[in-house]
Design an enzyme around this catalytic site. Structure first.
Site, PDB file in Angstrom:
ATOM      1  N   HIS A 245       0.848  -1.186   0.000  1.00 38.55           N
ATOM      2  CA  HIS A 245       0.000   0.000   0.000  1.00 38.55           C
ATOM      3  C   HIS A 245       0.885   1.238   0.000  1.00 38.55           C
ATOM      4  CE1 HIS A 245      -3.054   2.955   1.248  1.00 38.55           C
ATOM      5  NE2 HIS A 245      -3.925   2.089   0.800  1.00 38.55           N
ATOM      6  N   GLU A 302      -7.584  -4.902  -0.467  1.00 38.42           N
ATOM      7  CA  GLU A 302      -8.107  -5.533  -1.676  1.00 38.42           C
ATOM      8  C   GLU A 302      -8.198  -7.055  -1.564  1.00 38.42           C
ATOM      9  OE1 GLU A 302      -5.165  -3.907  -4.168  1.00 38.42           O
ATOM     10  OE2 GLU A 302      -6.218  -2.013  -4.489  1.00 38.42           O
TER      11      GLU A 302
END
Length: 360
Positions: A245, A302
């Site tokens: 991320h 995700e």
């Protein structure tokens, strides 16, 4: 100046605080762990909208108003659903949103929140050759969304979707939220802000990874060798979907919230899928540590988004659009917060092109 405006403070907000170093997400003073799995979507909506609309009602009236907005949107777009479905889940949903009025009131905001909840189930059903299901104003938002998708308001699926919508409601000044604030700063209406945010979200560097997570899991299952498959992917320069991320230097707290929701949802059939995904997660983290020792690449939102949305009935090509259904609340709250400042966002650029000798 840092590339991509990293570490540049572009706005002050009361809406969310993302602490990437500590792996912490706070929504208006509440830790994500307090909200996800415990709060209703309407509670989250009231929290985000508080102070930005003078006519914001109590939670019960807000739930009813949002239900009526779903019915209104559903009635208005019903004749256009075949054309919207032909565009696919994301583009069809975005085109439907573009048909809404471009105002700045609470009613405008509620219609924008209602639109993805109504459009996505309808588009998914039409693409599967099924009849659409009209909204029910008497149901809570997440329950009605599941009912319009599956023709039943299954308790576990509703709880899972409600957790998901709360978990992704806001996340600092990401690309789509910043796009919404830039448009809001010009004085444009909320629909324009939502369209800007949706267009930013469509880019694969921002909102496009949950679907490929399912493709990755299926490919690994077919290969029968998670470590070998993932190692080959990394050695070839590929990206393991659902890991890493831009902000978090440790594990994304939203991944834990969604993992817990998936565990609560998993039944006898889902258990095997979840156990397999958890094994892939452990293997992927090991492969990343071994082959990218200088980078912090932990599980992100995700990975378990893909498992949760698959389990509640959405196909992979709709995942990014479902994310938008949850993030719409944050986008609109940021748009209102920005609009109330009355300040146009107008950064400067640094020219690095060829120079002209003006003195010549």
């Amino acid at each position: 100046m840092a590339g991509g405006l990293d570490d540049v403070i572009a706005a002050e907000t009361v809406l969310s605080d993302v602490d990437g170093a500590a792996g912490r997400l706070v929504i208006r003073g509440h830790a994500l762990s307090e909200i996800a799995g415990s709060w209703t979507f309407e509670q989250v909506l009231a929290l985000l909208f508080d102070g930005f609309f003078t006519d914001l009602p109590d939670e019960a009236a807000l739930r009813r108003a949002l239900g009526e907005a779903r019915v209104e949107v559903g009635h208005g777009i019903a004749p256009l659903l075949p054309e919207l479905a032909a565009l696919g889940p994301f583009d069809g949903m975005r085109a439907g949103v573009a048909l809404l009025p471009d105002g700045a009131g609470l009613g405008d905001a509620l219609r924008l929140i209602a639109a993805p909840a109504v459009l996505l189930p309808a588009i998914v059903r039409l693409q599967a050759g099924q009849a659409t299901i009209a909204p029910d104003a008497d149901l809570p938002h997440a329950a009605d969304m599941i009912r319009m998708l599956t023709d039943e308001a299954s308790g576990p699926k509703v709880a899972a979707l409600e957790t998901y919508l709360a978990t992704v409601c806001d996340h600092g000044l990401n690309a789509s939220t910043f796009a919404a604030r830039v448009v809001a700063s010009t004085g444009a209406g909320l629909m324009s802000c939502a369209l800007a945010a949706l267009s930013a979200l469509k880019g694969p560097l921002h909102g496009g990874a949950p679907g490929p997570v399912i493709e990755m899991l299926d490919a690994i299952a077919q290969a029968g060798d998670a470590r070998g498959w993932l190692t080959d992917l990394v050695r070839s320069g590929g990206r393991i979907m659902g890991f890493g991320h831009r902000i978090y230097r440790v594990r994304d707290p939203r991944a834990d919230a969604l993992k817990a929701a998936v565990r609560r949802l998993a039944g006898s059939a889902g258990d095997a899928r979840l156990r397999f995904a958890e094994e892939v997660e452990r293997t992927a983290l090991g492969v990343l540590r071994a082959h990218k020792p200088g980078r912090v690449l932990q599980t992100n939102v995700e990975f378990y988004t893909a498992l949760l949305l698959e389990a509640v009935g959405f196909p992979p090509d709709a995942f990014t659009a479902v994310f938008a259904a949850g993030r719409m609340t944050g986008w609109l709250a940021h748009a209102r917060e920005q609009a109330l400042t009355g300040r146009l966002i107008r950064p400067r650029s640094s020219y690095i092109g060829p120079q002209t000798d003006l003195a010549a």
